[in-house]
Design a protein around this motif. Structure first.
Motif, PDB file in Angstrom:
ATOM      1  N   LEU A   1       0.912  -1.177  -0.059  1.00  0.00           N
ATOM      2  CA  LEU A   1      -0.037   0.152  -0.103  1.00  0.00           C
ATOM      3  C   LEU A   1       0.882   1.068   0.030  1.00  0.00           C
ATOM      4  O   LEU A   1       2.065   1.272   0.604  1.00  0.00           O
ATOM      5  N   ASN A   2       0.441   2.245  -0.895  1.00  0.00           N
ATOM      6  CA  ASN A   2       1.082   3.547  -0.868  1.00  0.00           C
ATOM      7  C   ASN A   2       0.941   4.380   0.436  1.00  0.00           C
ATOM      8  O   ASN A   2      -0.239   4.750   0.638  1.00  0.00           O
ATOM      9  N   PRO A   3       2.070   4.554   1.376  1.00  0.00           N
ATOM     10  CA  PRO A   3       1.821   5.415   2.606  1.00  0.00           C
ATOM     11  C   PRO A   3       1.260   6.770   2.306  1.00  0.00           C
ATOM     12  O   PRO A   3       0.937   7.395   3.281  1.00  0.00           O
ATOM     13  N   LEU A   4       1.361   7.194   1.241  1.00  0.00           N
ATOM     14  CA  LEU A   4       1.016   8.736   0.964  1.00  0.00           C
ATOM     15  C   LEU A   4      -0.485   8.755   0.433  1.00  0.00           C
ATOM     16  O   LEU A   4      -0.767  10.023   0.159  1.00  0.00           O
ATOM     17  N   HIS A   5      -1.108   7.782   0.140  1.00  0.00           N
ATOM     18  CA  HIS A   5      -2.423   8.039  -0.485  1.00  0.00           C
ATOM     19  C   HIS A   5      -3.390   7.416   0.455  1.00  0.00           C
ATOM     20  O   HIS A   5      -3.184   6.223   1.181  1.00  0.00           O
ATOM     21  N   ASN A   6      -4.786   7.881   0.577  1.00  0.00           N
ATOM     22  CA  ASN A   6      -5.692   7.362   1.485  1.00  0.00           C
ATOM     23  C   ASN A   6      -6.367   6.036   0.912  1.00  0.00           C
ATOM     24  O   ASN A   6      -6.102   5.849  -0.435  1.00  0.00           O
ATOM     25  N   VAL A   7      -7.155   5.404   1.500  1.00  0.00           N
ATOM     26  CA  VAL A   7      -7.747   4.260   1.084  1.00  0.00           C
ATOM     27  C   VAL A   7      -8.507   4.358  -0.261  1.00  0.00           C
ATOM     28  O   VAL A   7      -8.625   3.776  -1.030  1.00  0.00           O
ATOM     29  N   GLU A   8      -9.355   5.398  -0.125  1.00  0.00           N
ATOM     30  CA  GLU A   8     -10.229   5.761  -1.490  1.00  0.00           C
ATOM     31  C   GLU A   8      -9.295   5.766  -2.527  1.00  0.00           C
ATOM     32  O   GLU A   8      -9.785   5.483  -3.834  1.00  0.00           O
ATOM     33  N   LYS A   9      -8.384   6.407  -2.476  1.00  0.00           N
ATOM     34  CA  LYS A   9      -7.545   7.026  -3.741  1.00  0.00           C
ATOM     35  C   LYS A   9      -6.883   5.764  -4.352  1.00  0.00           C
ATOM     36  O   LYS A   9      -6.871   5.442  -5.480  1.00  0.00           O
ATOM     37  N   GLN A  10      -6.316   4.914  -3.386  1.00  0.00           N
ATOM     38  CA  GLN A  10      -5.733   3.694  -3.716  1.00  0.00           C
ATOM     39  C   GLN A  10      -6.471   2.730  -4.537  1.00  0.00           C
ATOM     40  O   GLN A  10      -6.371   2.123  -5.828  1.00  0.00           O
ATOM     41  N   LEU A  11      -8.033   2.613  -3.904  1.00  0.00           N
ATOM     42  CA  LEU A  11      -8.843   1.590  -4.525  1.00  0.00           C
ATOM     43  C   LEU A  11      -9.550   2.236  -5.767  1.00  0.00           C
ATOM     44  O   LEU A  11      -9.886   1.451  -6.783  1.00  0.00           O
ATOM     45  N   TYR A  12      -9.625   3.641  -5.878  1.00  0.00           N
ATOM     46  CA  TYR A  12     -10.117   4.204  -7.081  1.00  0.00           C
ATOM     47  C   TYR A  12      -9.266   4.179  -8.259  1.00  0.00           C
ATOM     48  O   TYR A  12      -9.572   3.710  -9.438  1.00  0.00           O
ATOM     49  N   GLU A  13      -7.697   4.000  -8.036  1.00  0.00           N
ATOM     50  CA  GLU A  13      -6.844   3.782  -8.969  1.00  0.00           C
ATOM     51  C   GLU A  13      -6.971   2.529  -9.629  1.00  0.00           C
ATOM     52  O   GLU A  13      -6.803   2.444 -11.057  1.00  0.00           O
ATOM     53  N   VAL A  14      -7.260   1.540  -8.894  1.00  0.00           N
ATOM     54  CA  VAL A  14      -7.585   0.192  -9.442  1.00  0.00           C
ATOM     55  C   VAL A  14      -8.797   0.221 -10.399  1.00  0.00           C
ATOM     56  O   VAL A  14      -8.612  -0.369 -11.597  1.00  0.00           O
TER      57      VAL A  14
ATOM     58  N   SER B   1     -10.201   2.708 -11.834  1.00  0.00           N
ATOM     59  CA  SER B   1      -9.956   3.772 -13.112  1.00  0.00           C
ATOM     60  C   SER B   1      -9.180   2.992 -14.178  1.00  0.00           C
ATOM     61  O   SER B   1      -9.370   3.021 -15.377  1.00  0.00           O
ATOM     62  N   LEU B   2      -8.049   2.541 -13.679  1.00  0.00           N
ATOM     63  CA  LEU B   2      -7.087   1.978 -14.717  1.00  0.00           C
ATOM     64  C   LEU B   2      -7.559   0.653 -15.239  1.00  0.00           C
ATOM     65  O   LEU B   2      -7.348   0.404 -16.355  1.00  0.00           O
ATOM     66  N   HIS B   3      -8.117  -0.315 -14.368  1.00  0.00           N
ATOM     67  CA  HIS B   3      -8.596  -1.632 -15.099  1.00  0.00           C
ATOM     68  C   HIS B   3     -10.066  -1.746 -15.593  1.00  0.00           C
ATOM     69  O   HIS B   3     -10.282  -2.590 -16.152  1.00  0.00           O
ATOM     70  N   ARG B   4     -10.897  -0.834 -15.252  1.00  0.00           N
ATOM     71  CA  ARG B   4     -12.322  -0.831 -15.446  1.00  0.00           C
ATOM     72  C   ARG B   4     -12.949   0.376 -16.089  1.00  0.00           C
ATOM     73  O   ARG B   4     -14.032   0.543 -16.304  1.00  0.00           O
ATOM     74  N   GLY B   5     -12.038   1.608 -16.027  1.00  0.00           N
ATOM     75  CA  GLY B   5     -12.234   2.793 -16.693  1.00  0.00           C
ATOM     76  C   GLY B   5     -13.521   3.383 -16.083  1.00  0.00           C
ATOM     77  O   GLY B   5     -14.246   4.048 -16.689  1.00  0.00           O
ATOM     78  N   MET B   6     -13.576   3.072 -14.485  1.00  0.00           N
ATOM     79  CA  MET B   6     -14.616   3.884 -13.931  1.00  0.00           C
ATOM     80  C   MET B   6     -14.470   5.223 -13.548  1.00  0.00           C
ATOM     81  O   MET B   6     -13.298   5.693 -13.247  1.00  0.00           O
ATOM     82  N   ARG B   7     -15.441   6.099 -13.522  1.00  0.00           N
ATOM     83  CA  ARG B   7     -15.365   7.388 -13.196  1.00  0.00           C
ATOM     84  C   ARG B   7     -15.605   7.543 -11.574  1.00  0.00           C
ATOM     85  O   ARG B   7     -15.882   6.593 -10.987  1.00  0.00           O
ATOM     86  N   LYS B   8     -15.128   8.761 -10.904  1.00  0.00           N
ATOM     87  CA  LYS B   8     -14.957   8.712  -9.556  1.00  0.00           C
ATOM     88  C   LYS B   8     -16.339   8.401  -8.897  1.00  0.00           C
ATOM     89  O   LYS B   8     -16.374   7.691  -7.897  1.00  0.00           O
TER      90      LYS B   8
ATOM     91  N   ARG C   1     -17.016   5.181  -6.223  1.00  0.00           N
ATOM     92  CA  ARG C   1     -17.208   5.286  -4.692  1.00  0.00           C
ATOM     93  C   ARG C   1     -17.972   4.329  -4.210  1.00  0.00           C
ATOM     94  O   ARG C   1     -17.821   3.671  -3.105  1.00  0.00           O
ATOM     95  N   GLY C   2     -19.249   4.209  -4.987  1.00  0.00           N
ATOM     96  CA  GLY C   2     -20.391   3.178  -4.285  1.00  0.00           C
ATOM     97  C   GLY C   2     -19.870   1.715  -4.159  1.00  0.00           C
ATOM     98  O   GLY C   2     -19.881   1.025  -3.484  1.00  0.00           O
ATOM     99  N   GLU C   3     -18.793   1.470  -5.315  1.00  0.00           N
ATOM    100  CA  GLU C   3     -18.475   0.145  -5.546  1.00  0.00           C
ATOM    101  C   GLU C   3     -17.393  -0.168  -4.325  1.00  0.00           C
ATOM    102  O   GLU C   3     -17.167  -1.283  -3.964  1.00  0.00           O
ATOM    103  N   ILE C   4     -16.676   0.926  -4.331  1.00  0.00           N
ATOM    104  CA  ILE C   4     -15.464   0.828  -3.272  1.00  0.00           C
ATOM    105  C   ILE C   4     -16.043   0.659  -1.586  1.00  0.00           C
ATOM    106  O   ILE C   4     -15.641  -0.484  -1.092  1.00  0.00           O
TER     107      ILE C   4
END
Length: 528
Positions: free
Chosen positions: A99-112, A114-121, A125-128
Motif C-alpha cells: 500500500l502507498n503510505p502517501l495515499h488514502n484508502v479511497e484513492k488507492q482503490l479508485y486507482e484500480v 480507473s486503470l482496469h475498468r475505466g470507471m469514473r470517481k 465510490r459506491g463500489e469501493i
C-alpha cells in the motif's frame, strides 16, 4: 483447457535454481492450495506466474507457464500489463509494503477501478464502499480518507483483498492473505472468496501455512519443500492419507503442550482500569472534536513466569494494549511494574526500566534494520543500556544469546535478509533477551511463520520462560498457539473486555457468544 498450467518450471537466481521442475494446473472455478515451510519456493512460484521477478537476476532455465493457452514466459511487458489486474490479480503477504503510505484508502482503490475498468470517481465510490463492507471494514464510509498507518494490520490486509477483488480477475493468486487476520475475519474472508469464486467462475492459487484454511477452501493441494513438489492430491485425500513423510510432518506440526508451571505468587505487573483514546481532528485547523476510544477499562495481574494471552479481532485494541504497557503511547489508568508506578514516570525516569520490559514485534522484516548485521541488531540495545561493555564483551553476549535461541553464532556477520522468517523471529527474540528482561510483550510473534516453525518458536518461548521466569503478554489471533502457551486469557472486542479468566477454563466453557464464535472459527469448523 485449464485456466493456468505450469509445466516443469525451474526458476534460478544468478544461475542458482531455487524452484525445480514444478508443475501445476488450475481450472476456472477451482482452488489449488500451495503449502510448505518458508523458503520452499511458494511465493517465488506465484511471482513467476505474475512475471513480477526482475530479469536479470532471475532466469527460467526450463518449463512454461500457460495462461489461457498463452505462454507468459514469452509475453512482452506490455502484454503482461494487459493481463495483470485485468485477468489475473495478486494479494500480497505484507500490506505495508504493497500500500502507498502517501495515499488514502479511497484513492488507492479508485486507482484500480480507473486503470482496469475505466470507471469514473462518482460511480467507483459506491463500489469501493460496498467492497470494503464485504471484506469486513467497519464504518467503511468513514474510513475512506484514512491512510495505511491509521489502519490495524488486519484492516490493511482487508484493503489489499478488496483491491484485488475489485478488478474481478479470472485468476486470483493469494499469498498468505489471511495471515494478519483474526479467526472470525478469516472465516468471513474465506466465505467471501468462495462466493466471488462462484459468481465469477474464478480460479484461485492460495498460498498459506494454515492447514485449517486449506481444509476449508481448497479442492486440490500441492506440497512444496526446498523448491520441489513433494506431493499433490485432492484435498480430502491428502489430509486423510498423506503419502510423503514431509506432508505427514506438516500435518502433525500443530501447536501443542501446556503452559509452564507457575512457581511465584508475587505480582510483577498490575494494570488497573487502563484506557486509551485518540483525538479525532476535523476542519482546516485540525481541532479536536471528539475522542476515539480504542481501549476501555482493562485490568489484570501478571506474575513472574506467567503468560497472559490477548485475543480478539483486528482493531480490537490488542496491539494498543501492548504499546500502552510499554508506555509508547499515552493512556489513562494505572500500570505498576515491580511495585513501580509506570503511569507517573517521565520518559527519562522510565529509561532505567526499559531493559526489564522488552517487545518482540509481529513482523521481523519491519523491525530488524536491513542495513545492520545480526551482531549489530542484537547488540544495539545492550550497547545503549550498558555503554561500559567493551566490543569483546558485547560480541560474547551476542554469541551466548544466539546459541540460547537456537541460532548459529557463526552467522552473526550476515544481514537479516539472508535468514528465513523463523530465523528472523529468533533474532528478534534474541535482541529482547540479551537485556535480561523480566517482561516481554510478544505481538503476533508466530503469525507469519509456517506451522513447523511456529511449533519450534513456541517450544523456545516455553523453555526461555522456564529458565528465566519471564512474564509474557502474548498478543495473537491464533487460539491454538495461545492455548499452548498462556495461563490467563483476555478476549477483546472493539476495545472492550468481552471475557477474562483462566485460559483452559475459557476454552472448555466460554461464557459469551463471541468467544464461542472465536473458538469455532479457530477449530476450522465449516462456515455457514
Amino acid at each position: 483447457m485449464s485456466l493456468l498450467t505450469v509445466n516443469h518450471l525451474a526458476v534460478a537466481f544468478n544461475q542458482r535454481r531455487v524452484v525445480e521442475d514444478i508443475s501445476l494446473n488450475i481450472d476456472a472455478g477451482e482452488t489449488l492450495a500451495l503449502v510448505g515451510e518458508s523458503g520452499s519456493g511458494k511465493s517465488v512460484t506465484a511471482l513467476s506466474i505474475m512475471q513480477l521477478l526482475p530479469q536479470p537476476p532471475v532466469t527460467y532455465p526450463q518449463g512454461e507457464i500457460l495462461f489461457n493457452g498463452q505462454n507468459i514466459l514469452q509475453a512482452s511487458e506490455r502484454e503482461m500489463r494487459g493481463l495483470r489486474g485485468n485477468q489475473m490479480a495478486m494479494i500480497f503477504q505484507e500490506p505495508m509494503v504493497s500500500l502507498n503510505p502517501l495515499h488514502n484508502v479511497e484513492k488507492q482503490l479508485y486507482e484500480v477501478l480507473s486503470l482496469h475498468r475505466g470507471m469514473r470517481k462518482e460511480a467507483a465510490r459506491g463500489e469501493i464502499i460496498s467492497c470494503l463492507d464485504r471484506v469486513g471494514i467497519r464504518n467503511a464510509v468513514s474510513r475512506l480518507k484514512d491512510f495505511p498507518h491509521q489502519l490495524s494490520g488486519g484492516e490493511r490486509q482487508r484493503v489489499m483483498i478488496a483491491m484485488a477483488l475489485l478488478t474481478q480477475p479470472k485468476l486470483l493468486i493469494a499469498d498468505e492473505p489471511t495471515t494478519a487476520l483474526d479467526v472470525t475475519v478469516q472465516a468471513q474472508i474465506l466465505q467471501l472468496l468462495r462466493e466471488l469464486q462462484r459468481e465469477m467462475n474464478m480460479g484461485m492459487l492460495f498460498i498459506t501455512h494454515n492447514l485449517n484454511i486449506v481444509r476449508q477452501l481448497a479442492h486440490r493441494v500441492t506440497v512444496m519443500r526446498n523448491g520441489r513438489e513433494v506431493e499433490h492430491n485432492r484435498c480430502a485425500l491428502l489430509f486423510s492419507q498423506p503419502q510423503h513423510p514431509y506432508t505427514r510432518e506438516l500435518l502433525a506440526a500443530e501447536p501443542d503442550g501446556q503452559p509452564v508451571t507457575l512457581t511465584q505468587t508475587k505480582p510483577l505487573l498490575q494494570v488497573k482500569n487502563l484506557h486509551v483514546g485518540f483525538p479525532v481532528r476535523r476542519g482546516l485547523l485540525k481541532r479536536t472534536v471528539a475522542e476515539k476510544r480504542v481501549l476501555q477499562d482493562l485490568s489484570f495481574t501478571l506474575r513472574p513466569g506467567e503468560s497472559l494471552g490477548l485475543v480478539g479481532e483486528s482493531g480490537s485494541g490488542k496491539s494498543t494494549t501492548g504499546l500502552a504497557l510499554l508506555r509508547l503511547i499515552a493512556s489513562r489508568g494505572e500500570v505498576w511494574f515491580d511495585d513501580q508506578p509506570l503511569h507517573t514516570l517521565t520518559r527519562k525516569q522510565l529509561q532505567p526500566l526499559r531493559p526489564r520490559i522488552q517487545v518482540v514485534f509481529q513482523d521481523p522484516n519491519s523491525s530488524l534494520n536491513p542495513r545492520m548485521t545480526v551482531q549489530q541488531v542484537i547488540a544495539e540495545g545492550l550497547a545503549v543500556h550498558r555503554p561500559e561493555l567493551s566490543a569483546a564483551q558485547l560480541e560474547a553476549s551476542v554469541i551466548a544469546v544466539m546459541e540460547e535461541v537456537g541460532l548459529d553464532a557463526e552467522s552473526r556477520s550476515r544481514y537479516p535478509a539472508e535468514f528465513s522468517g523463523g530465523q528472523r523471529q529468533r533474532i528478534a527474540i534474541a535482541r529482547a533477551l540479551i537485556l535480561q528482561p523480566q517482561l516481554i510483550v510478544l505481538d503476533e510473534p508466530t503469525s507469519s511463520l509456517d506451522r513447523s516453525v511456529q511449533k519450534q518458536i513456541l517450544t523456545l518461548l516455553r523453555r526461555l520462560q522456564q529458565q528465566h521466569q519471564l512474564a509474557y503478554v502474548f498478543i495473537s489471533h491464533d487460539l491454538q498457539v495461545v492455548r499452548a502457551l498462556c495461563h490467563q486469557l483476555i478476549v477483546l472486542r472493539q476495545g472492550e473486555v468481552v471475557e477474562q479468566g483462566e485460559c483452559e477454563a475459557l476454552f472448555n466453557a466460554p461464557a459469551t457468544e463471541y468467544t464461542r464464535q472465536l473458538l469455532a472459527s479457530a477449530q476450522g469448523k465449516p462456515l455457514n
